[in-house]
Motif scaffolding. Structure first.
Motif, mmCIF file in Angstrom:
data_model
loop_
_atom_site.group_PDB
_atom_site.id
_atom_site.type_symbol
_atom_site.label_atom_id
_atom_site.label_comp_id
_atom_site.label_asym_id
_atom_site.label_seq_id
_atom_site.Cartn_x
_atom_site.Cartn_y
_atom_site.Cartn_z
ATOM 1 N N TYR A 56 1.072 -1.205 0.062
ATOM 2 C CA TYR A 56 -0.056 0.027 -0.014
ATOM 3 C C TYR A 56 0.856 1.458 -0.041
ATOM 4 O O TYR A 56 2.176 1.189 0.300
ATOM 5 C CB TYR A 56 -0.917 -0.210 1.375
ATOM 6 N N THR A 59 -0.907 8.522 -0.164
ATOM 7 C CA THR A 59 -0.559 9.497 -1.212
ATOM 8 C C THR A 59 -0.907 11.073 -0.236
ATOM 9 O O THR A 59 0.074 11.742 -0.022
ATOM 10 C CB THR A 59 -1.155 9.690 -2.428
ATOM 11 N N SER A 79 -3.088 4.094 -2.818
ATOM 12 C CA SER A 79 -2.942 3.070 -3.720
ATOM 13 C C SER A 79 -2.574 1.762 -2.935
ATOM 14 O O SER A 79 -2.098 1.839 -1.861
ATOM 15 C CB SER A 79 -1.764 3.415 -4.505
ATOM 16 N N LYS A 81 -2.034 -2.798 -3.391
ATOM 17 C CA LYS A 81 -1.775 -3.980 -4.364
ATOM 18 C C LYS A 81 -2.404 -5.014 -3.565
ATOM 19 O O LYS A 81 -1.731 -5.752 -2.652
ATOM 20 C CB LYS A 81 -0.202 -4.268 -4.740
ATOM 21 N N GLY A 95 -10.974 4.473 -7.860
ATOM 22 C CA GLY A 95 -9.698 4.299 -8.044
ATOM 23 C C GLY A 95 -9.729 3.785 -9.491
ATOM 24 O O GLY A 95 -10.659 3.463 -10.143
ATOM 25 N N GLY A 98 -4.168 0.310 -12.029
ATOM 26 C CA GLY A 98 -2.454 0.639 -12.236
ATOM 27 C C GLY A 98 -1.500 -0.417 -12.727
ATOM 28 O O GLY A 98 -2.153 -1.521 -13.268
ATOM 29 N N TRP A 102 -1.604 -3.220 -9.120
ATOM 30 C CA TRP A 102 -1.908 -1.781 -8.432
ATOM 31 C C TRP A 102 -3.162 -1.105 -8.596
ATOM 32 O O TRP A 102 -3.739 -1.130 -9.902
ATOM 33 C CB TRP A 102 -0.896 -0.768 -8.315
ATOM 34 N N VAL A 104 -4.851 2.420 -8.190
ATOM 35 C CA VAL A 104 -4.259 3.543 -7.577
ATOM 36 C C VAL A 104 -5.350 4.667 -7.619
ATOM 37 O O VAL A 104 -6.432 4.559 -8.133
ATOM 38 C CB VAL A 104 -3.146 4.054 -8.702
ATOM 39 N N ASP A 105 -4.991 5.776 -7.054
ATOM 40 C CA ASP A 105 -5.963 6.914 -6.822
ATOM 41 C C ASP A 105 -7.203 6.475 -6.098
ATOM 42 O O ASP A 105 -8.176 7.322 -6.510
ATOM 43 C CB ASP A 105 -6.298 7.678 -8.101
ATOM 44 N N LYS A 106 -7.019 5.666 -5.131
ATOM 45 C CA LYS A 106 -8.425 5.496 -4.460
ATOM 46 C C LYS A 106 -8.615 6.503 -3.128
ATOM 47 O O LYS A 106 -7.511 7.089 -2.851
ATOM 48 C CB LYS A 106 -8.376 4.037 -3.748
#
Length: 129
Positions: A56, A59, A79, A81, A95, A98, A102, A104-106
């Protein structure tokens, strides 16, 4: 009579110990100091306890309170995985896909409460407060 009281007290203490152990194992996030990075520490600690995640990254994280209520949250962008073949809902909600598995941007909101100098999170991370 004294033996029954001792047995009852021992059972009560054992039950309390098991409940506290489960509570702090499943719901473990404790941050002693409230600092600029406390929200990120809470978010990372919550994600670390998710056994369905391989990795994880947080961000951004900050504290928020809903207007008109006393409910407090850590709002985070992150983000993850997920582990392969894990029964998980990480793919639901928000999200994007990725690279290399992954998501991403959750974003999500973790409820929390203060217990003296400690912060203890709820067990869920929701996409809305």
């Amino acid at each position: 009579m004294k033996k029954k009281i001792i047995e009852a007290a021992a059972a009560l203490f054992l039950t309390a110990g098991v409940c506290l152990t489960l509570h702090f194992t499943v719901n473990p996030t404790i941050v002693r100091e409230v600092s600029d990075d406390a929200a990120a520490k809470i978010a990372e600690s919550w994600l670390r306890k998710q056994i369905s995640l391989r990795d994880y990254e947080v961000t951004e994280a900050h504290f928020m309170t809903l207007r008109g209520t006393q409910k407090k949250y850590v709002a985070m962008t992150y983000s993850v995985k997920p582990r392969e073949n894990a029964l998980t809902s990480w793919y639901a909600g928000n999200g994007e896909d990725g690279e290399d598995g992954w998501l991403v941007d959750k974003y999500g909101f973790i409820s929390y409460r203060r217990a003296g100098p400690y912060v203890v999170t709820g067990t869920a991370c929701n996409t809305g407060p």
